[in-house]
Design a protein around this motif. Structure first.
Motif, PDB file in Angstrom:
ATOM      1  N   ASP A   1      -5.553  -1.133  -4.794  1.00 19.59           N
ATOM      2  CA  ASP A   1      -5.001  -1.727  -3.584  1.00 19.59           C
ATOM      3  C   ASP A   1      -5.946  -2.812  -3.073  1.00 19.59           C
ATOM      4  OD1 ASP A   1      -3.623  -2.317  -1.344  1.00 19.59           O
ATOM      5  OD2 ASP A   1      -3.549  -0.272  -0.560  1.00 19.59           O
ATOM      6  N   GLU A   2      -5.658  -4.042  -3.400  1.00 23.72           N
ATOM      7  CA  GLU A   2      -6.498  -5.180  -2.997  1.00 23.72           C
ATOM      8  C   GLU A   2      -7.982  -4.883  -3.172  1.00 23.72           C
ATOM      9  OE1 GLU A   2      -5.545  -7.269   0.574  1.00 23.72           O
ATOM     10  OE2 GLU A   2      -3.640  -6.237   0.747  1.00 23.72           O
TER      11      GLU A   2
ATOM     12  N   GLN B   1      -7.862   0.309  -0.414  1.00 27.46           N
ATOM     13  CA  GLN B   1      -8.135  -0.994   0.182  1.00 27.46           C
ATOM     14  C   GLN B   1      -9.557  -1.027   0.774  1.00 27.46           C
ATOM     15  OE1 GLN B   1      -4.699  -2.036   2.422  1.00 27.46           O
ATOM     16  NE2 GLN B   1      -5.324  -4.145   2.746  1.00 27.46           N
TER      17      GLN B   1
ATOM     18  N   SER C   1       0.833  -1.200   0.000  1.00 25.27           N
ATOM     19  CA  SER C   1       0.000   0.000   0.000  1.00 25.27           C
ATOM     20  C   SER C   1       0.868   1.250   0.000  1.00 25.27           C
ATOM     21  CB  SER C   1      -0.912   0.017   1.226  1.00 25.27           C
ATOM     22  OG  SER C   1      -1.790  -1.073   1.201  1.00 25.27           O
TER      23      SER C   1
HETATM   24 MG   LIG Z   1      -2.242  -2.674   2.173  1.00 22.78          MG
END
Ligand SMILES: [Mg+2]
Ligand SMILES: Nc1ncnc2c1ncn2[C@@H]1O[C@H](COP(=O)(O)OP(=O)(O)OP(=O)(O)O)[C@@H](O)[C@H]1O
Lengths: 255, 262
Positions: free
Chosen positions: A156-157, A80, A49
Motif C-alpha cells: 500500500d503506497e 501505508q 487501501s
Molecule cells: Mg490508502
C-alpha cells in the motif's frame, strides 16, 4: 495477454460500507493473475487501501465475494505506514512474522539478516525504529514482508515517503524479487510513472463509490531498467494512464 | 556532565542547605524550646540516638508498603489483563473498582480493622486498596491503546490470542503500567500510614506512623520529626526506584524516556 490459468484471487461485486455509513467500494470487480504485477491507481480516498485490506482478509466485504482459486496462499502486507513496533529492534521487527510461526531465533536470524541486506539495511539490526529515517523504516517494513517468502505481496503506497533515488532503487529491487521468487504483487500507488514502470497491468479506480474504471495492460518486456524509463513506449503508456486517471477523477466530480 | 545538569543538582541542594540553616538559626536565635520546634541538628541527633527502634519501624512500614504494592501489581495488572480479554468483563467490574477508589481510605480503614483481626493483614489490605486502582486503570488504558494497525498485522500473521497479548498488548502497555506503578508506589505508603494511624497505638502496631503517634503522646517532638524524615525518605526512595525502573525499561524506545534530539 492470454489468461491461461485461473486467477489467484478474484473479487466480484465487492462492496464495503463502514460503520459510519461511508461506502468505500461498490461493485468492485478485480482479478489478480498468478505471477502478475498489478498496480491500483486512483485519487486519494477512492478505496485502494480498503480493496487491498479486503484481499488480505482484514475485514469482510459488506457484499460480494473474494474468491481464492484453491486455498489462500501465504501473503504479506506492506502498510501505508511502516507499522514497526517501537519496543522491538529492527531485527526484532523483521523476525516477528517468523516468531509468530514458531520459528526459533537461531533459524530465523539468518533469514532476517538476508532480508535486511536485501533492502540495504545490513548493519542496522540493533537500531530501534525511532533511530531510523522515514525511508529506512519503510524498508524495514518491506524486509519484514519479504522474510516469510510470501506468494502474494500486497503493498500500500510503500514508497510514497521516499526520495526519488531510493524509490527507483527499491522499484528495481521489487521487480528483481518479483521475477526471482515468482511473486504475485498488488501495488497501490499515486504515481503514474511508478505504476507504468512496475506493472504488467494497471487498474485505475474512481472514487465515491470506489470501483475499477480502466484496466490497462503494460505490454513491455521485463526485465525493465533505466532504458525502459527513457523509452518511447514508457512515455506512451504514461500518457495513456494519465489520461485514464484524469477521466477517473472527473468521474466523481460529476456525481 | 554539562553545566545545566550540574546546576540542576546543585541549585536544589543549595536551597535545601539554606532553608535548613535558616531553620537552625531561627530556633537558636529565638530560643524556641525543643518541645515546640526542634532544629534540624536536634532532629538529626534524635535520629541517630533512636536509630534502633526507628529502623525497626521503618522496616515494618517498608514491608507493608512493599507487600501491598506487590499485591496491587498482581491484582491490578491481572485484573487489567482480564479486562482486556472481554469488554463485558470490563464493563461489569470496572464500576466497582471505581467505587473502591473513590471511597476515602480513612473511612474504610476502621471497618477493615474491625473485621480483620490480624493488624498487619488489615494494614496490608488498606494499603493495597489505595495502590491497586492506579495500576488497574493505567494498565487497562495501555492494553486498550494498541495501534489498530498492529492488531491487523498480528491478524495477518494468524497470531494466537496469547501471542497478541504477549508480543503486542503487554509491551505496548508498559509505559502506562510503569506510570501507574509510580503513582501506586507513593499511594501504598500513604495507605499504610493512614491505616496505621487509624489502628492507633492500641492495636500494638510498630510502623513509623505508630512511632509518630506514640511520640506525640509523650510530647517527644524531635522523635516525631525524626520518624517523619524517615517517612519522607521512604517516599523519595520509592519514587526514585520506580523512576529508574521506568527509565531502564523504556529508554530504548519510548518518547518519555528518550531525549529529544535538537
Ligand atoms: Mg490508502
Ligand atoms: N475505518 C474507516 N471507517 C470509516 N471510513 C473509512 C475507514 N477507512 C477508510 N474509510 C473511508 O473509505 C474511503 C476509502 O478509503 P481508503 O483508505 O481505502 O482510500 P485510499 O484510496 O487508500 O486513499 P489514499 O490514497 O489517500 O490512501 C475514504 O472515503 C475513507 O474516508
Amino acid at each position: 495477454m492470454l489468461e491461461q490459468s485461473p486467477p489467484l484471487v478474484s473479487l466480484r461485486g465487492v462492496e464495503k460500507r463502514f460503520s459510519n455509513g461511508t461506502v468505500a467500494l461498490r461493485g468492485l470487480d478485480l482479478d489478480l493473475r498468478r505471477g502478475g504485477f498489478v498496480s491500483l491507481l486512483g485519487p486519494s480516498g477512492c478505496g485502494k487501501s480498503t480493496a487491498l485490506r479486503l484481499i488480505a482478509g482484514l475485514g469482510a466485504p459488506s457484499a460480494g465475494r473474494v474468491d481464492w482459486g484453491s486455498a489462500q496462499p501465504p501473503l504479506s502486507f506492506v502498510f501505508q505506514e511502516p507499522t514497526l513496533m517501537p519496543w522491538r529492534s529492527v531485527a526484532g521487527n523483521v523476525r516477528l512474522p517468523l516468531q509468530m510461526q514458531g520459528m526459533s531465533k537461531a533459524n530465523a536470524m539468518p533469514l532476517v539478516m538476508k532480508a535486511l541486506a536485501g533492502v540495504g539495511l545490513a548493519g542496522f539490526e540493533k537500531h530501534y525504529p525511532r533511530q531510523l529515517s522515514g525511508g529506512m523504516k519503510m524498508r524495514v517494513s518491506i524486509a519484514r514482508a519479504l522474510v516469510t517468502r510470501p506468494a502474494l505481496l500486497l503493498m500500500d503506497e510503500p514508497f510514497a515517503a521516499l526520495d526519488e533515488i531510493t524509490r527507483s532503487r527499491l522499484n528495481d529491487d521489487i521487480l528483481a524479487l518479483w521475477a526471482a521468487q515468482g511473486l504475485t504483487v498488488a501495488f497501490v500507488t499515486h504515481s503514474v510513472f511508478e505504476s507504468v514502470f512496475l506493472s504488467d497491468r494497471i487498474l485505475v479506480m474512481a472514487a465515491r463509490p470506489g470501483r475499477v474504471v480502466a484496466d490497462i495492460a503494460i505490454d513491455a518486456p521485463y526485465p525493465r531498467d533505466d532504458s525502459f524509463r527513457n523509452s518511447d513506449a514508457y512515455a506512451h503508456y504514461c500518457r495513456i494512464v494519465s489520461a485514464a486517471l484524469k477521466e477517473a477523477m472527473a468521474a466523481h466530480d460529476t456525481i | 556532565m554539562t553545566r545545566s545538569r550540574l546546576l540542576a543538582i546543585l541549585l536544589p541542594l543549595a536551597f535545601g542547605v539554606f532553608v535548613l540553616g535558616g531553620w537552625e538559626f531561627l530556633v537558636r536565635a529565638a530560643g524556641i524550646p525543643v518541645y515546640v520546634l526542634p532544629g534540624p541538628l536536634t532532629i538529626a541527633a534524635k535520629l541517630v540516638e533512636d536509630w534502633a527502634s526507628l529502623a525497626e519501624s521503618l522496616l515494618v512500614t517498608l514491608r507493608i508498603t512493599g507487600l501491598a504494592l506487590a499485591a496491587a501489581v498482581i491484582g491490578g495488572g491481572g485484573l487489567a489483563i482480564l479486562f482486556a480479554q472481554s469488554k463485558w468483563i470490563e464493563a461489569s467490574l470496572f464500576p466497582y473498582a471505581v467505587i473502591l477508589q473513590v471511597t476515602p481510605i480513612v473511612a474504610i480503614a476502621p471497618l477493615i480493622l474491625i473485621y480483620v483481626r490480624d493488624t498487619e493483614m488489615a494494614l496490608l489490605i488498606c494499603a493495597w486498596l489505595v495502590a491497586f486502582f492506579p495500576i488497574l486503570s493505567n494498565t487497562t488504558l495501555g492494553l486498550n491503546s494498541v495501534d489498530h494497525n498492529f492488531v491487523d498485522l498480528m491478524q495477518l500473521y494468524r497470531a494466537k490470542r496469547w501471542q497478541i497479548l504477549w508480543y503486542l498488548r503487554l509491551p505496548g502497555a508498559m509505559p502506562y503500567f510503569l506510570g501507574g506503578l509510580r503513582i501506586a508506589g507513593g499511594l501504598s505508603l500513604i495507605g499504610a500510614v493512614v491505616a496505621e494511624f487509624t489502628a492507633g497505638t492500641a492495636a500494638g502496631g510498630s510502623g513509623l506512623a505508630y512511632r509518630i503517634l506514640e511520640s506525640s503522646y509523650r510530647l517527644d517532638i524531635p522523635r516525631m520529626y525524626a520518624a517523619l524524615v524517615l517517612l519522607s525518605a521512604t517516599g523519595i526512595l520509592i519514587f526514585g526506584v520506580f523512576a529508574a525502573l521506568s527509565w531502564l525499561v523504556l529508554h530504548r524506545w519510548h518518547e518519555s524516556a528518550t531525549r529529544r534530539e535538537q
